[in-house]
Design a protein around this motif. Structure first.
Motif, PDB file in Angstrom:
ATOM      1  N   LYS A  16       0.996  -1.256  -0.075  1.00  0.00           N
ATOM      2  CA  LYS A  16       0.039   0.079  -0.064  1.00  0.00           C
ATOM      3  C   LYS A  16       0.853   1.278   0.039  1.00  0.00           C
ATOM      4  O   LYS A  16       0.485   2.294  -0.472  1.00  0.00           O
ATOM      5  CB  LYS A  16      -0.796   0.085   1.242  1.00  0.00           C
ATOM      6  N   ALA A  17       1.909   1.254   0.396  1.00  0.00           N
ATOM      7  CA  ALA A  17       2.882   2.372   0.502  1.00  0.00           C
ATOM      8  C   ALA A  17       3.530   2.633  -0.639  1.00  0.00           C
ATOM      9  O   ALA A  17       4.071   3.724  -1.056  1.00  0.00           O
ATOM     10  CB  ALA A  17       3.916   1.966   1.632  1.00  0.00           C
ATOM     11  N   LEU A  18       3.247   1.976  -2.010  1.00  0.00           N
ATOM     12  CA  LEU A  18       3.986   2.225  -3.293  1.00  0.00           C
ATOM     13  C   LEU A  18       3.031   3.324  -3.737  1.00  0.00           C
ATOM     14  O   LEU A  18       1.861   3.114  -4.154  1.00  0.00           O
ATOM     15  CB  LEU A  18       3.927   1.217  -3.934  1.00  0.00           C
ATOM     16  N   ALA A  19       3.287   4.622  -3.864  1.00  0.00           N
ATOM     17  CA  ALA A  19       2.577   5.556  -4.401  1.00  0.00           C
ATOM     18  C   ALA A  19       2.625   5.585  -5.778  1.00  0.00           C
ATOM     19  O   ALA A  19       3.450   4.841  -6.511  1.00  0.00           O
ATOM     20  CB  ALA A  19       3.463   6.947  -3.929  1.00  0.00           C
ATOM     21  N   GLN A  68       6.606   6.581  -5.739  1.00  0.00           N
ATOM     22  CA  GLN A  68       7.188   6.073  -6.843  1.00  0.00           C
ATOM     23  C   GLN A  68       7.832   6.821  -7.942  1.00  0.00           C
ATOM     24  O   GLN A  68       8.838   6.708  -8.507  1.00  0.00           O
ATOM     25  CB  GLN A  68       6.016   5.191  -7.473  1.00  0.00           C
ATOM     26  N   SER A  69       7.273   8.144  -8.053  1.00  0.00           N
ATOM     27  CA  SER A  69       7.624   9.084  -8.779  1.00  0.00           C
ATOM     28  C   SER A  69       8.986   9.419  -8.579  1.00  0.00           C
ATOM     29  O   SER A  69       9.975   9.491  -9.625  1.00  0.00           O
ATOM     30  CB  SER A  69       6.867  10.331  -8.988  1.00  0.00           C
ATOM     31  N   ASP A  70       9.437   9.562  -7.466  1.00  0.00           N
ATOM     32  CA  ASP A  70      10.838   9.872  -7.148  1.00  0.00           C
ATOM     33  C   ASP A  70      11.747   8.799  -7.401  1.00  0.00           C
ATOM     34  O   ASP A  70      12.985   9.020  -7.837  1.00  0.00           O
ATOM     35  CB  ASP A  70      10.975  10.109  -5.353  1.00  0.00           C
ATOM     36  N   ALA A  71      11.382   7.580  -7.295  1.00  0.00           N
ATOM     37  CA  ALA A  71      12.198   6.373  -7.719  1.00  0.00           C
ATOM     38  C   ALA A  71      12.546   6.367  -9.290  1.00  0.00           C
ATOM     39  O   ALA A  71      13.516   5.993  -9.746  1.00  0.00           O
ATOM     40  CB  ALA A  71      11.590   5.082  -7.214  1.00  0.00           C
ATOM     41  N   THR A  72      11.417   6.708  -9.983  1.00  0.00           N
ATOM     42  CA  THR A  72      11.541   6.944 -11.474  1.00  0.00           C
ATOM     43  C   THR A  72      12.387   7.824 -11.730  1.00  0.00           C
ATOM     44  O   THR A  72      13.265   7.601 -12.668  1.00  0.00           O
ATOM     45  CB  THR A  72      10.044   7.066 -12.103  1.00  0.00           C
ATOM     46  N   THR A  73      12.296   8.963 -11.188  1.00  0.00           N
ATOM     47  CA  THR A  73      13.049  10.090 -11.377  1.00  0.00           C
ATOM     48  C   THR A  73      14.592   9.943 -11.213  1.00  0.00           C
ATOM     49  O   THR A  73      15.445  10.192 -11.991  1.00  0.00           O
ATOM     50  CB  THR A  73      12.776  11.315 -10.854  1.00  0.00           C
TER      51      THR A  73
END
Length: 309
Positions: free
Chosen positions: A9-12, A213-218
């Motif tokens: 659930k913590a995965l944005a 997740q957007s930060d991991a992607t970036t």
């Protein structure tokens, strides 16, 4: 949901945070139809308006579903790209939503997605909702309470920069710089693998944990990390949004079926939904919807009632 079923659930969701990457990316799409806006930080809904009612399939539905001419769908709208709010903060979009709209069209019904808490959907199917559709993983435990119609396979996926310039090998990840979602099963998996690397005398992973997740992607797109690891539909959506900046590598890991939830024992609704889904699979609409959202890797060929798990 895949992520709820496995503690994710913590995965944005991958949303507006990828806009900075998209704006710098090359034009064009790979796994999508041309109707999507490649310059947007989100993808617009797939147009299902051309889908016609199938009278034979629609006739299977019980009056409890058809009485209001609406297919009411319970969904936790916090999981892009399956179901989430558009930029207007009001409109629910996603591949689950587009598939449920397409199923409703085959059944000759309007579709209404009702935002719901995830744990409230199963108890409310058959009363508050006609069906539940929220990336539910089919499990033996859930099959005791509800019936399923399978429509998608989801697992975990590795994502790197396009062309894999750092030569990341999914079979040997020791020493690589990893970006993961905080609190996800992927974070735990990478941590465990890192310990295995150390035990084998190899370099441990360099793990960067991100709440969004957007930060991991970036991090991967800008080269601050070598690879990120996330749910396969989330990974596919990130690749789609970054429009040529990223790619997946290797095969999806820990793949499991997801299904539409139907009240236990409601054979008529289950049969109608299964036949409607299969019709969409056979005529190509289903794969077009998944391609539109960048999640074609989860496509299945056959919709099944209560698939074996």
């Amino acid at each position: 949901m895949t992520h709820y079923a496995k503690g994710l659930k913590a995965l944005a969701a991958v949303t507006l945070g990828t806009a900075m990457i998209v704006s710098a990316a090359a034009c064009g799409t790979t796994d999508a139809d041309s109707s999507s806006d490649a310059s947007s930080s989100t993808i617009k809904s797939y147009d299902v308006s051309a889908i016609n009612k199938d009278d034979a399939i629609a006739a299977i539905l019980p009056a409890s579903v058809t009485k209001d001419d609406t297919l009411t769908v319970g969904s936790d709208i916090s999981y892009a790209p399956a179901e989430f709010l558009d930029a207007d903060g009001k409109t629910v979009i996603g591949y689950d939503v587009d598939i449920s709209k397409a199923v409703a069209a085959v059944l000759g019904l309007k579709e209404k997605t009702v935002p719901s808490s995830f744990d409230s959907i199963i108890p409310s199917v058959g009363s508050k909702y006609d069906i539940g559709m929220s990336a539910f993983t089919v499990t033996k435990e859930r099959l005791k309470s509800v019936d399923f119609v399978s429509y998608f396979n989801a697992g975990s996926t590795y994502v790197v920069q396009k062309g894999n310039p750092k030569k990341i090998d999914s079979s040997d990840l020791c020493g690589d710089k990893f970006a993961v979602g905080t609190g996800t099963i992927q974070e735990s998996a990478v941590g465990a693998l890192s310990k295995q690397c150390t035990a084998a005398g190899k370099k441990p992973m360099q793990i960067q944990s991100f709440k969004a997740q957007s930060d991991a992607t970036t991090a991967v797109a800008t080269g601050k990390a070598d690879v990120f690891y996330a749910d396969s539909p989330v990974a596919g959506y990130a690749v789609k949004l970054t429009n040529g900046t990223l790619q997946t590598i290797g095969n999806d890991v820990d793949v499991a079926p997801e299904g539409i939830i139907i009240k236990k024992g409601d054979a008529a609704t289950a049969q109608a939904v299964q036949k409607a889904l299969q019709k969409l699979m056979d005529d190509g609409t289903y794969k077009k919807i998944l391609g539109h959202w960048g999640v074609s890797s989860g496509a299945i060929e056959k919709a099944e009632i209560n698939p074996a798990v």
